[in-house]
Write an enzyme that holds these catalytic residues in place. Structure first.
Site, short mmCIF file in Angstrom:
data_model
loop_
_atom_site.label_atom_id
_atom_site.label_comp_id
_atom_site.label_asym_id
_atom_site.label_seq_id
_atom_site.Cartn_x
_atom_site.Cartn_y
_atom_site.Cartn_z
N GLU A 73 9.72 16.61 14.73
CA GLU A 73 10.17 16.35 13.36
C GLU A 73 9.45 17.31 12.42
O GLU A 73 8.21 17.34 12.38
CB GLU A 73 9.83 14.91 12.97
CG GLU A 73 10.30 14.57 11.57
CD GLU A 73 9.92 13.15 11.15
OE1 GLU A 73 8.76 12.76 11.33
OE2 GLU A 73 10.80 12.44 10.63
N GLU B 270 9.06 1.66 10.92
CA GLU B 270 10.14 2.65 10.72
C GLU B 270 9.47 4.01 10.78
O GLU B 270 8.68 4.35 9.89
CB GLU B 270 10.79 2.46 9.35
CG GLU B 270 11.38 1.09 9.10
CD GLU B 270 12.63 0.83 9.90
OE1 GLU B 270 13.22 1.78 10.44
OE2 GLU B 270 13.01 -0.34 10.00
N GLY C 277 2.04 4.86 12.99
CA GLY C 277 2.71 3.63 13.42
C GLY C 277 2.12 3.09 14.71
O GLY C 277 1.90 1.88 14.88
N LYS D 197 0.84 -1.20 0.00
CA LYS D 197 0.00 0.00 0.00
C LYS D 197 0.87 1.24 0.00
O LYS D 197 1.50 1.58 1.00
CB LYS D 197 -0.92 0.04 1.23
CG LYS D 197 -2.04 1.06 1.01
CD LYS D 197 -2.60 1.64 2.29
CE LYS D 197 -1.96 2.94 2.69
NZ LYS D 197 -1.91 4.01 1.70
N CYS E 42 13.52 10.89 7.00
CA CYS E 42 13.44 10.50 8.41
C CYS E 42 14.80 10.59 9.09
O CYS E 42 14.89 10.72 10.30
CB CYS E 42 12.89 9.09 8.51
SG CYS E 42 13.81 7.93 7.51
P1 NAD Z 1 2.08 8.64 7.20
O1 NAD Z 1 2.18 7.96 8.50
O2 NAD Z 1 1.09 9.74 7.05
O3 NAD Z 1 1.74 7.59 6.04
C1 NAD Z 1 2.55 6.45 5.80
C2 NAD Z 1 1.69 5.39 5.14
O4 NAD Z 1 0.69 4.96 6.05
C3 NAD Z 1 0.95 5.87 3.91
O5 NAD Z 1 0.92 4.82 2.97
C4 NAD Z 1 -0.43 6.15 4.45
O6 NAD Z 1 -1.44 6.10 3.47
C5 NAD Z 1 -0.57 5.00 5.44
N1 NAD Z 1 -1.60 5.19 6.45
C6 NAD Z 1 -2.09 6.33 6.96
N2 NAD Z 1 -3.07 6.06 7.86
C7 NAD Z 1 -3.16 4.71 7.94
C8 NAD Z 1 -3.95 3.81 8.70
N3 NAD Z 1 -4.88 4.25 9.57
N4 NAD Z 1 -3.76 2.49 8.51
C9 NAD Z 1 -2.84 2.03 7.65
N5 NAD Z 1 -2.07 2.83 6.89
C10 NAD Z 1 -2.22 4.16 7.03
O7 NAD Z 1 3.56 9.10 6.89
P2 NAD Z 1 4.07 9.90 5.62
O8 NAD Z 1 3.60 11.31 5.81
O9 NAD Z 1 3.73 9.18 4.35
O10 NAD Z 1 5.64 9.79 5.79
C11 NAD Z 1 6.35 10.67 6.58
C12 NAD Z 1 6.79 10.03 7.88
O11 NAD Z 1 7.46 8.81 7.60
C13 NAD Z 1 7.77 10.87 8.65
O12 NAD Z 1 7.46 10.86 10.01
C14 NAD Z 1 9.10 10.16 8.43
O13 NAD Z 1 10.05 10.37 9.42
C15 NAD Z 1 8.67 8.76 8.34
N6 NAD Z 1 9.65 7.98 7.62
C16 NAD Z 1 10.41 7.09 8.33
C17 NAD Z 1 11.37 6.35 7.69
C18 NAD Z 1 12.20 5.36 8.44
O14 NAD Z 1 12.77 4.50 7.82
N7 NAD Z 1 12.26 5.43 9.75
C19 NAD Z 1 11.57 6.48 6.32
C20 NAD Z 1 10.79 7.39 5.64
C21 NAD Z 1 9.81 8.12 6.30
#
Ligand code: NAD
Length: 476
Positions: A380, A249, A232, A174, A283
């Site tokens: 962040e 992550e 998460g 997804k 991140c």
């Molecule tokens: P997000 O949490 O908004 O979305 C991530 C994914 O989760 C997307 O595919 C989104 O559609 C999905 N999602 C959202 N709500 C959900 C739910 N209720 N159930 C299941 N899936 C759901 O994050 P983002 O804005 O896409 O990414 C940015 C964040 O990701 C930042 O905090 C960044 O630090 C983190 N990030 C971490 C790493 C790492 O490896 N630690 C790498 C890249 C990004």
């Protein structure tokens, strides 16, 4: 250019039964790119059912050599299509084209690595007290869900899909709602490379609309998620109901620690890209810069000078280093932080404005003299904002570094090997780079301490994370 715009289920493109679509907007031009079908819970169920069938009917029991061959084929097809993948990424999130090409190639490399990993998924033989013969076996889990973010959509999808497949699982991928194109491309290219129908399926759509259905589906045995700490946490709560395995992550607020005994001029010149690369939507961004006081003023001057030389603008140009933010919404979020910083009296050594009228651009901002209680220091930002602060002694600096709920990555600059090791051990984070800023190696584990996550991507650790560990005892 052709856009993959439909769901990819059981080896075929399908329209969404709900008729719901997402319009993608190029954040550089603010023009629509295309419309993509959005999956609904009914399609989550269809995909999970066909994934489970594909697992039971062949993928689970495929000889390792055959599985490795298919993964190598996928890598080859990804390399053949590097330019297409890069352009899709550039259009959907404004990624500079040179970076997008590198990330397409990184994705292929990940498949090559795990193709090699298939035959290295070793168990142990254990001399148990009662004699006989005891050994461990790594077995696939079944259907796994891979939920990817929008900042590195293609490589992070590959980080999750390749080891899961290598270990003998089927995957539902997804992507984030604003970045589905390269995930759909991955599904289609993997199928062209010989991956059987149902083994990898791709469901674009908003997390809020179909995420819960995916995470709670009874056939899903593991959820591998990259995204915000907030989502998460929700995924972990949902997964706990039937004890699904999770790897998370999450966010970060990483330190960049520069001692006066290091090659600090080199550090000052290279550090801007450790926070501003990918327009700060990283991140691992080293957004808290700690600099020993004796070199502070000159370090800041060099850091600002290097920042002002960064080429920001049209992501389709080869020389562009910083594109727009991935969406207009992300720019608003970053600008809210900047308003707070101004109110709090931070000094803007440079940046923080809109360099052009069109597109989600923000020029990289360097803040000095920031309040340690402010949002910009603690949270962040996920945008091009660095805060630089001086320190006097190692012990109190480490205390401040660790005074964060996050613990993902960080850099330490010093020529004193004992100090480098001491500080690397003391910083509470999953990844540390000494005299550089490289956090990600395909062969090494990547992930966070504290609220930056649970579990690891990459390396053999990730491959093991897609298996269940079985112990078998054979009596004499
Ligand atoms: P997000 O949490 O908004 O979305 C991530 C994914 O989760 C997307 O595919 C989104 O559609 C999905 N999602 C959202 N709500 C959900 C739910 N209720 N159930 C299941 N899936 C759901 O994050 P983002 O804005 O896409 O990414 C940015 C964040 O990701 C930042 O905090 C960044 O630090 C983190 N990030 C971490 C790493 C790492 O490896 N630690 C790498 C890249 C990004």
């Amino acid at each position: 250019m052709s856009y993959p715009t439909q769901l990819f289920i059981n080896g075929q493109r399908q329209s969404s039964k709900s008729g719901r679509k997402i319009t993608l907007l190029n954040p550089s031009t603010e023009q629509p790119v295309c419309e993509v079908d959005a999956a609904s819970p009914a399609e989550v169920d269809a995909a999970c059912t066909s994934a489970h069938k594909a697992w039971e009917n062949g993928w689970r029991d495929l000889p390792p050599g055959k599985r490795a061959e298919i993964l190598f084929n996928i890598a080859r097809v990804l390399r053949d299509n590097q330019q297409w993948i890069a352009k899709l990424e550039m259009e959907q999130i404004g990624k500079p084209i040179a970076d997008a090409r590198d990330e397409a190639s990184l994705g292929a490399r990940v498949f090559e690595y795990y193709a090699g990993g298939v035959s290295r998924l070793y168990g142990q033989t254990i001399p148990v007290a009662r004699g006989g013969f005891d050994f461990t076996l790594r077995q696939p889990m079944g259907v796994t869900a891979a939920i990817a973010p929008w900042n590195f959509p293609f490589p992070i999808a590959c980080w999750k899909v390749a080891p899961a497949l290598a270990a003998g699982n089927c995957v539902i991928l997804k992507p984030a709602s604003i970045s589905p194109l390269t995930a759909l491309a991955l599904g289609e290219l993997a199928s062209q490379a010989g991956l059987p129908p149902g083994v990898l399926q791709v469901l674009p759509g908003a997390g809020a609309a179909m995420g819960d259905a995916l995470v709670t589906h009874p056939l899903v045995r593991k959820v591998s998620f990259t995204g915000s700490t907030e989502v998460g946490r929700r995924i972990m709560e949902l997964a706990s109901r039937d004890l699904k395995r999770v790897s998370l992550e999450l966010g970060g607020k990483s330190p960049n620690i520069v001692f006066a005994d290091s090659d600090w001029r080199k550090a000052a010149e290279s550090s801007p890209m450790s926070v501003f690369a990918n327009t700060g939507q990283d991140c691992c961004a080293r957004s808290r810069v700690f600099v020993e006081r004796s070199i502070f003023d000159e370090f800041v001057a060099r850091f600002v000078d290097a920042t002002q030389k960064l080429v920001i603008g049209d992501p389709s140009k080869e020389e562009t280093q910083l594109g727009p933010m991935a969406s207009m919404a992300q720019r608003s979020s970053v600008e809210d932080f900047l308003v707070d910083a101004r109110k709090g009296g931070a000094r803007f050594a440079c940046g923080g404005d809109r360099p052009v009228a069109t597109g989600a651009f923000v020029s990289p901002a360097v803040l000095v003299g920031i309040e340690k209680s402010s949002r910009c220091w603690k949270e962040e930002i996920f945008g091009p904002v660095a805060a630089i602060t001086p320190f006097d002694d190692e012990a109190s600096m480490i205390k401040e570094v660790n005074d964060s709920p996050y613990g993902l990555s960080g850099s330490v600059w010093t020529h004193d090997i004992r100090k480098a090791l001491r500080v690397s051990r003391a910083v509470q984070s999953g990844v540390i780079s000494v005299n550089c800023h490289n956090s990600v190696h395909v062969e090494a584990p990547f992930g966070g301490f504290k609220m930056s996550g649970i579990g690891r991507d990459l390396g053999m650790t990730a491959l093991e994370g897609y298996t269940e560990l079985k112990n078998i005892y054979v009596a004499d």
